[in-house]
Design a protein around this motif. Structure first.
Motif, mmCIF file in Angstrom:
data_model
loop_
_atom_site.group_PDB
_atom_site.id
_atom_site.type_symbol
_atom_site.label_atom_id
_atom_site.label_comp_id
_atom_site.label_asym_id
_atom_site.label_seq_id
_atom_site.Cartn_x
_atom_site.Cartn_y
_atom_site.Cartn_z
ATOM 1 N N GLY A 12 0.799 -1.221 0.000
ATOM 2 C CA GLY A 12 0.000 0.000 0.000
ATOM 3 C C GLY A 12 0.832 1.270 0.000
ATOM 4 N N LEU A 13 2.099 1.156 -0.399
ATOM 5 C CA LEU A 13 2.977 2.324 -0.432
ATOM 6 C C LEU A 13 2.922 2.954 -1.819
ATOM 7 C CD1 LEU A 13 6.033 0.865 1.496
ATOM 8 C CD2 LEU A 13 4.285 2.435 2.349
ATOM 9 N N ARG A 14 2.485 4.188 -1.861
ATOM 10 C CA ARG A 14 2.370 4.907 -3.127
ATOM 11 C C ARG A 14 3.651 5.702 -3.350
ATOM 12 N NH1 ARG A 14 -2.588 5.380 -0.484
ATOM 13 N NH2 ARG A 14 -1.782 7.263 0.464
ATOM 14 N N VAL A 15 4.652 5.015 -3.902
ATOM 15 C CA VAL A 15 5.954 5.634 -4.134
ATOM 16 C C VAL A 15 6.593 4.949 -5.339
ATOM 17 C CG1 VAL A 15 7.115 4.078 -2.519
ATOM 18 C CG2 VAL A 15 8.139 6.282 -3.021
ATOM 19 N N GLU A 16 7.302 5.735 -6.133
ATOM 20 C CA GLU A 16 8.035 5.166 -7.264
ATOM 21 C C GLU A 16 9.212 4.356 -6.732
ATOM 22 O OE1 GLU A 16 7.167 5.277 -10.502
ATOM 23 O OE2 GLU A 16 5.346 6.288 -9.817
ATOM 24 N N THR A 17 9.597 3.313 -7.450
ATOM 25 C CA THR A 17 10.678 2.445 -6.987
ATOM 26 C C THR A 17 11.985 3.209 -6.826
ATOM 27 O OG1 THR A 17 11.093 1.735 -9.268
ATOM 28 C CG2 THR A 17 9.697 0.313 -7.907
ATOM 29 N N ASP A 18 12.298 4.113 -7.762
ATOM 30 C CA ASP A 18 13.538 4.893 -7.647
ATOM 31 C C ASP A 18 13.535 5.752 -6.389
ATOM 32 O OD1 ASP A 18 14.419 3.793 -9.997
ATOM 33 O OD2 ASP A 18 13.966 5.557 -11.233
ATOM 34 N N GLU A 19 12.380 6.356 -6.076
ATOM 35 C CA GLU A 19 12.293 7.181 -4.871
ATOM 36 C C GLU A 19 12.437 6.319 -3.617
ATOM 37 O OE1 GLU A 19 9.329 10.266 -2.500
ATOM 38 O OE2 GLU A 19 8.673 9.429 -4.412
ATOM 39 N N PHE A 20 11.831 5.129 -3.625
ATOM 40 C CA PHE A 20 11.944 4.239 -2.470
ATOM 41 C C PHE A 20 13.389 3.796 -2.268
ATOM 42 C CE2 PHE A 20 11.656 0.252 -0.102
ATOM 43 C CZ PHE A 20 10.883 0.665 0.976
ATOM 44 N N VAL A 21 14.065 3.463 -3.344
ATOM 45 C CA VAL A 21 15.475 3.074 -3.239
ATOM 46 C C VAL A 21 16.288 4.234 -2.675
ATOM 47 C CG1 VAL A 21 17.538 2.485 -4.590
ATOM 48 C CG2 VAL A 21 15.384 1.283 -5.001
ATOM 49 N N SER A 22 15.978 5.446 -3.106
ATOM 50 C CA SER A 22 16.660 6.633 -2.577
ATOM 51 C C SER A 22 16.397 6.782 -1.075
ATOM 52 C CB SER A 22 16.194 7.876 -3.335
ATOM 53 O OG SER A 22 16.752 9.025 -2.788
ATOM 54 N N LEU A 23 15.158 6.526 -0.654
ATOM 55 C CA LEU A 23 14.827 6.591 0.776
ATOM 56 C C LEU A 23 15.618 5.554 1.568
ATOM 57 C CD1 LEU A 23 10.939 6.955 0.603
ATOM 58 C CD2 LEU A 23 12.540 8.666 1.464
ATOM 59 N N VAL A 24 15.733 4.360 1.024
ATOM 60 C CA VAL A 24 16.481 3.298 1.704
ATOM 61 C C VAL A 24 17.953 3.676 1.807
ATOM 62 C CG1 VAL A 24 17.268 0.902 1.514
ATOM 63 C CG2 VAL A 24 14.867 1.457 1.118
ATOM 64 N N GLU A 25 18.512 4.195 0.717
ATOM 65 C CA GLU A 25 19.919 4.615 0.750
ATOM 66 C C GLU A 25 20.140 5.704 1.785
ATOM 67 O OE1 GLU A 25 20.448 5.676 -3.349
ATOM 68 O OE2 GLU A 25 21.130 3.666 -3.899
ATOM 69 N N ASP A 26 19.234 6.684 1.829
ATOM 70 C CA ASP A 26 19.355 7.773 2.800
ATOM 71 C C ASP A 26 19.226 7.255 4.223
ATOM 72 O OD1 ASP A 26 19.616 10.542 3.519
ATOM 73 O OD2 ASP A 26 17.462 10.542 3.929
ATOM 74 N N ALA A 27 18.259 6.375 4.457
ATOM 75 C CA ALA A 27 18.071 5.812 5.797
ATOM 76 C C ALA A 27 19.290 5.017 6.224
ATOM 77 C CB ALA A 27 16.817 4.931 5.839
ATOM 78 N N SER A 28 19.881 4.273 5.305
ATOM 79 C CA SER A 28 21.054 3.476 5.677
ATOM 80 C C SER A 28 22.255 4.358 5.993
ATOM 81 C CB SER A 28 21.398 2.454 4.598
ATOM 82 O OG SER A 28 21.777 3.082 3.404
ATOM 83 N N ARG A 29 22.395 5.473 5.293
ATOM 84 C CA ARG A 29 23.486 6.404 5.600
ATOM 85 C C ARG A 29 23.303 7.022 6.979
ATOM 86 N NH1 ARG A 29 22.981 7.674 0.187
ATOM 87 N NH2 ARG A 29 21.540 9.355 0.625
ATOM 88 N N ARG A 30 22.062 7.320 7.336
ATOM 89 C CA ARG A 30 21.780 7.944 8.632
ATOM 90 C C ARG A 30 21.894 6.962 9.790
ATOM 91 N NH1 ARG A 30 17.248 12.348 8.237
ATOM 92 N NH2 ARG A 30 17.555 13.077 6.129
#
Length: 191
Positions: A12-30
């Motif tokens: 149920g997540l309304r997000v493009e795959t590229d944006e989600f991957v970017s979120l994961v990368e950002d979260a992992s850096r933090r």
């Protein structure tokens, strides 16, 4: 990426795959350095006490599953599902300035991200704030991050019955916000 797109849709997540991957990368850096050395986070006395009770403080071994993966994914979902100030204002039928005022008064939880405030969705119903939310938020220990608070509020807690109930569901059913606040105040405290 079609597998990820399908998984996001099922969740149920309304997000493009590229944006989600970017979120994961950002979260992992933090979250932590690439190769964290757990022992580096503790003093010599703390390391001694922790290893004495059997805690392994050695670095991750080659081929070992990265325990941070689940946390990174949860952080990305929390950030992606969070509402903007405008989204909250529309949802609960108030002006955006009122939402910001509630944030500054601690009546709503949120963090600054992506150039504005982000407010985790768990604290809202379809058209209002969760009943008793201000009481619960007043009890959140200052050192507890949004992900820990979200996990507490949305996962069943044994202290709330048999079968266990999530604090959010407890409040929606008319349960005592003081009971949740009491439990919330203990977050991060060793049992």
């Amino acid at each position: 990426m079609s597998g990820l797109r399908s998984a996001l849709s099922r969740a149920g997540l309304r997000v493009e795959t590229d944006e989600f991957v970017s979120l994961v990368e950002d979260a992992s850096r933090r979250l932590a350095p690439v190769d964290p050395r757990p022992a580096d986070y503790f003093s010599a006395d703390q390391r001694k006490a922790l290893t004495a009770v059997g805690l392994d403080l050695s670095p991750q071994r080659a081929g070992e599953r990265d325990v941070r993966a689940r946390t990174v994914a949860l952080q990305a979902v929390l950030r992606d599902t969070a509402l903007t100030v405008a989204g909250v204002a529309e949802r609960i039928g108030v002006d955006t300035s009122r939402v910001r005022h509630r944030l500054s008064d601690g009546q709503l939880a949120g963090w600054k991200d992506r150039g504005g405030w982000r407010l985790p969705v768990w604290q809202f119903t379809d058209d209002d704030v969760l009943p008793g939310l201000a009481t619960v938020l007043a009890a959140v220990p200052e050192d507890q991050p949004a992900l820990v608070v979200a996990a507490f509020m949305t996962r069943p807690q044994a202290a709330l019955g048999d079968p266990p109930v999530a604090p959010r569901d407890w409040l929606l059913a008319g349960g005592s916000p003081e009971r949740i606040a009491s439990l919330m105040s203990m977050l991060g405290t060793p049992a």
